[in-house]
Write a protein that holds these residues in place. Structure first.
Motif, PDB file in Angstrom:
ATOM      1  N   ARG A  84      11.546 -12.533  32.037  1.00 62.37           N
ATOM      2  CA  ARG A  84      10.747 -12.907  33.206  1.00 62.37           C
ATOM      3  C   ARG A  84      11.520 -13.915  34.059  1.00 62.37           C
ATOM      4  O   ARG A  84      11.469 -13.896  35.282  1.00 62.37           O
ATOM      5  CB  ARG A  84       9.400 -13.495  32.752  1.00 62.37           C
ATOM      6  N   GLU A  91      12.277 -14.403  38.150  1.00 62.47           N
ATOM      7  CA  GLU A  91      12.067 -15.653  38.900  1.00 62.47           C
ATOM      8  C   GLU A  91      13.330 -16.053  39.658  1.00 62.47           C
ATOM      9  O   GLU A  91      13.268 -16.512  40.794  1.00 62.47           O
ATOM     10  CB  GLU A  91      11.682 -16.810  37.943  1.00 62.47           C
ATOM     11  N   GLU A 130       9.470  -8.166  28.736  1.00 61.25           N
ATOM     12  CA  GLU A 130       8.649  -9.317  29.151  1.00 61.25           C
ATOM     13  C   GLU A 130       8.013  -9.074  30.517  1.00 61.25           C
ATOM     14  O   GLU A 130       7.085  -9.783  30.898  1.00 61.25           O
ATOM     15  CB  GLU A 130       9.528 -10.583  29.288  1.00 61.25           C
ATOM     16  N   VAL A 131       8.558  -8.112  31.291  1.00 59.81           N
ATOM     17  CA  VAL A 131       8.024  -7.862  32.637  1.00 59.81           C
ATOM     18  C   VAL A 131       7.492  -6.428  32.686  1.00 59.81           C
ATOM     19  O   VAL A 131       8.254  -5.467  32.524  1.00 59.81           O
ATOM     20  CB  VAL A 131       9.126  -8.052  33.724  1.00 59.81           C
ATOM     21  N   ASP A 168       4.184  -5.347  37.320  1.00 62.44           N
ATOM     22  CA  ASP A 168       4.576  -6.661  37.862  1.00 62.44           C
ATOM     23  C   ASP A 168       5.801  -6.532  38.777  1.00 62.44           C
ATOM     24  O   ASP A 168       5.883  -7.194  39.817  1.00 62.44           O
ATOM     25  CB  ASP A 168       4.878  -7.658  36.744  1.00 62.44           C
TER      26      ASP A 168
END
Ligand code: GDP
Ligand code: MG
Length: 199
Positions: free
Chosen positions: A91, A95, A130-131, A135
């Motif tokens: 993730r 970012e 994780e993503v 998303d």
């Protein structure tokens, strides 16, 4: 595309280790390696068809989010299209694309007419994810850019992703497939010029 240059410049951004070099090498050479070799900055060339003629697709594989700011600004101002890569296993890597996206917007004025693809690589790593796909899609919708999940390792969506990036450019009709005879001769010329490093 600037008048004097026949190059269409694509710049690949993203945190270190997300698979930028792997995507570029899979796309251009059809290869994949499991070992991680950090990149300084490499530029590769490939002949493509553009507006019923041929041009050179120039792909710059950058070092990651810790690129020197001046180098990053230069890559953005010279670039015609951008690939923003994160890894679906991190993730944090998604970012880290925010400031890069902001810088593309601030240097280019707006991304409306600039082809940008948000790319979630390592889609083969199901257990480490994780993503979520939704998303990534939601982020791309907020950024008004294209979106693809890829796997350089399994060769999933890699060519499609580059093809879609070129299709986002409405000012030129570009395609990765080139008329065979013309391509062979142009490729020879491109090979002679070889791989080069920017700056
Ligand atoms: P870069 O720093 O963004 O250029 O990342 P690299 O292309 O050097 O890749 C970093 C590491 O991730 C290497 O060990 C690659 O083998 C691995 N890697 C790259 N793409 C994929 C992928 O699609 N799936 C998996 N499982 N590993 C990948
Ligand atoms: Mg690299």
């Amino acid at each position: 595309m600037p008048e004097q240059s026949n190059d269409y410049r694509v710049v690949v951004f993203g945190a270190g280790g997300v698979g930028k070099s792997s995507l570029v090498l899979r796309f251009l050479k059809g290869t994949f390696r499991d070992t991680y070799i950090p990149t300084v900055e490499d530029t590769y060339r490939q002949v493509i068809s553009c507006d019923k003629s041929v041009c050179t697709l120039q792909i710059t594989d950058t070092t990651g989010s810790h690129q020197f700011p001046a180098m990053q600004r230069l890559s953005i101002s010279r670039g015609h299209a951008f690939v923003l890569v994160y890894s679906v296993t991190s993730r944090q890597s998604l970012e880290e694309l925010h400031p890069i996206y902001q810088q593309v917007v601030s240097i280019k004025g707006s991304v409306e007419s600039i082809p940008v693809m948000l790319v979630g690589n390592k889609s083969d790593e199901a257990c480490q994810r994780e993503v979520a796909t939704r998303d990534g899609e939601a982020q791309a919708a907020r950024w008004s850019c294209g979106f693809k999940e890829t796997s350089a390792k399994m060769n999933l969506n890699v060519t499609d992703m580059f093809q879609e990036l070129l299709a986002l450019d409405t000012r030129h009709r570009m395609s990765l497939s080139v008329d065979a005879k013309r391509s062979a001769c142009q490729r020879h010329a491109a090979t002679l010029r070889g791989r080069c490093s920017l700056m």
